[in-house]
Design an enzyme around this catalytic site. Structure first.
Site, PDB file in Angstrom:
ATOM      1  N   GLY A  46      43.639  65.450  48.427  1.00 30.27           N
ATOM      2  CA  GLY A  46      44.201  65.017  47.149  1.00 30.27           C
ATOM      3  C   GLY A  46      45.202  66.028  46.650  1.00 30.27           C
ATOM      4  O   GLY A  46      45.121  67.215  46.995  1.00 30.27           O
ATOM      5  N   GLN A  51      50.591  70.310  40.532  1.00 33.21           N
ATOM      6  CA  GLN A  51      50.382  71.329  41.575  1.00 33.21           C
ATOM      7  C   GLN A  51      51.663  71.669  42.329  1.00 33.21           C
ATOM      8  O   GLN A  51      51.726  72.682  43.015  1.00 33.21           O
ATOM      9  CB  GLN A  51      49.316  70.873  42.581  1.00 33.21           C
ATOM     10  CG  GLN A  51      47.919  70.857  42.005  1.00 33.21           C
ATOM     11  CD  GLN A  51      46.913  70.438  43.048  1.00 33.21           C
ATOM     12  OE1 GLN A  51      46.706  69.259  43.270  1.00 33.21           O
ATOM     13  NE2 GLN A  51      46.290  71.402  43.704  1.00 33.21           N
ATOM     14  N   CYS A  95      40.269  73.316  46.221  1.00 31.02           N
ATOM     15  CA  CYS A  95      41.532  72.886  45.616  1.00 31.02           C
ATOM     16  C   CYS A  95      42.674  73.581  46.346  1.00 31.02           C
ATOM     17  O   CYS A  95      42.575  74.772  46.637  1.00 31.02           O
ATOM     18  CB  CYS A  95      41.544  73.259  44.140  1.00 31.02           C
ATOM     19  SG  CYS A  95      43.049  72.789  43.281  1.00 31.02           S
ATOM     20  N   LEU A  96      43.743  72.844  46.628  1.00 37.07           N
ATOM     21  CA  LEU A  96      44.877  73.443  47.347  1.00 37.07           C
ATOM     22  C   LEU A  96      45.547  74.540  46.514  1.00 37.07           C
ATOM     23  O   LEU A  96      46.219  75.396  47.072  1.00 37.07           O
ATOM     24  CB  LEU A  96      45.900  72.366  47.728  1.00 37.07           C
ATOM     25  CG  LEU A  96      45.417  71.348  48.771  1.00 37.07           C
ATOM     26  CD1 LEU A  96      46.467  70.268  48.987  1.00 37.07           C
ATOM     27  CD2 LEU A  96      45.077  72.034  50.085  1.00 37.07           C
ATOM     28  N   HIS A 137      38.748  64.903  40.225  1.00 37.64           N
ATOM     29  CA  HIS A 137      39.340  66.236  40.375  1.00 37.64           C
ATOM     30  C   HIS A 137      40.857  66.166  40.155  1.00 37.64           C
ATOM     31  O   HIS A 137      41.432  66.990  39.442  1.00 37.64           O
ATOM     32  CB  HIS A 137      38.994  66.771  41.775  1.00 37.64           C
ATOM     33  CG  HIS A 137      39.633  68.070  42.144  1.00 37.64           C
ATOM     34  ND1 HIS A 137      38.911  69.190  42.494  1.00 37.64           N
ATOM     35  CD2 HIS A 137      40.942  68.440  42.247  1.00 37.64           C
ATOM     36  CE1 HIS A 137      39.748  70.188  42.778  1.00 37.64           C
ATOM     37  NE2 HIS A 137      40.987  69.753  42.643  1.00 37.64           N
ATOM     38  N   GLU A 138      41.497  65.160  40.760  1.00 36.48           N
ATOM     39  CA  GLU A 138      42.962  65.048  40.648  1.00 36.48           C
ATOM     40  C   GLU A 138      43.391  64.637  39.241  1.00 36.48           C
ATOM     41  O   GLU A 138      44.384  65.154  38.719  1.00 36.48           O
ATOM     42  CB  GLU A 138      43.512  64.058  41.686  1.00 36.48           C
ATOM     43  CG  GLU A 138      43.243  64.418  43.144  1.00 36.48           C
ATOM     44  CD  GLU A 138      43.567  65.860  43.507  1.00 36.48           C
ATOM     45  OE1 GLU A 138      44.489  66.436  42.908  1.00 36.48           O
ATOM     46  OE2 GLU A 138      42.866  66.430  44.371  1.00 36.48           O
ATOM     47  N   HIS A 141      43.582  67.507  36.980  1.00 37.28           N
ATOM     48  CA  HIS A 141      44.819  68.289  37.109  1.00 37.28           C
ATOM     49  C   HIS A 141      45.878  67.801  36.123  1.00 37.28           C
ATOM     50  O   HIS A 141      46.673  68.592  35.615  1.00 37.28           O
ATOM     51  CB  HIS A 141      45.395  68.165  38.527  1.00 37.28           C
ATOM     52  CG  HIS A 141      44.846  69.159  39.511  1.00 37.28           C
ATOM     53  ND1 HIS A 141      44.965  70.518  39.349  1.00 37.28           N
ATOM     54  CD2 HIS A 141      44.192  68.995  40.691  1.00 37.28           C
ATOM     55  CE1 HIS A 141      44.404  71.139  40.388  1.00 37.28           C
ATOM     56  NE2 HIS A 141      43.919  70.237  41.213  1.00 37.28           N
TER      57      HIS A 141
HETATM   58 NI    NI Z   1      42.875  70.551  43.009  1.00 33.49          NI
END
Ligand code: NI
Length: 172
Positions: A46, A51, A95-96, A137-138, A141
């Site tokens: 995701g 991000q 998380c990226l 989660h996304e 963000h």
């Molecule tokens: Ni994330």
């Protein structure tokens, strides 16, 4: 398609509330494609527009994990959770923007989501399992919230210090 640079925590842009998308422009479709390519390349399941430094309400995800199964890339413009289950589920999230750090987060096990798709149409779907965790989660963000915000302050500070150190190392 262009692989975009993923921002690392801590970054003020990861704490901002993203703006709703009014018109589905070609530019936004390209952005969604770039985000999917960036997510697959990372690799991740995701990615949210903030991000990559774009403060608009767009997320992409593909939580198909089974070996050999067809990928299911999904782009969601203005995603909104319309219902959440009372039943909870715990998942070891990552998380990226916070690489190599994982922690257990408790969230509703099932959520219904409404969004606008790449086709410009409204979509509604109920997700469970990894898809439910990932979509929540996304969407977080888009509201300037990271998974570490669910952890105890001490743990969160520890992770943030670790990330500051990593960013200093990468900047060298
Ligand atoms: Ni994330």
């Amino acid at each position: 398609m262009t692989i975009r640079n993923i921002l690392l925590h801590p970054d003020p842009r990861l704490k901002k509330i993203a703006t709703p998308i009014v018109d589905l422009s070609d530019e936004l479709r390209v952005l969604a494609d770039d985000m999917l390519a960036t997510m697959y390349e990372a690799p991740g399941i995701g990615l949210a527009a903030p991000q990559i430094g774009v403060l608009e309400r767009l997320i992409v995800l593909d939580c198909v994990k089974e070996e050999g199964a067809d990928p299911r890339p999904v782009a969601m413009f203005n995603p909104e959770i319309t219902a959440s289950s009372d039943e909870l589920s715990v998942y070891d999230e990552g998380c990226l923007s916070i690489p190599e750090i994982y922690a257990e987060v408790t969230r509703p096990a099932e959520v219904s989501v409404r969004w606008m798709g790449l086709d410009g149409a409204e979509h509604n779907e109920t997700f469970d399992g990894l898809w439910a965790t990932c979509v929540q989660h996304e969407i977080d963000h888009l509201n300037g919230k990271l998974f570490i915000d669910y952890l105890k302050p001490l743990k969160r500070q520890m992770i943030t210090r670790k990330m500051q150190k990593l960013k200093r190392e990468l900047a060298r």
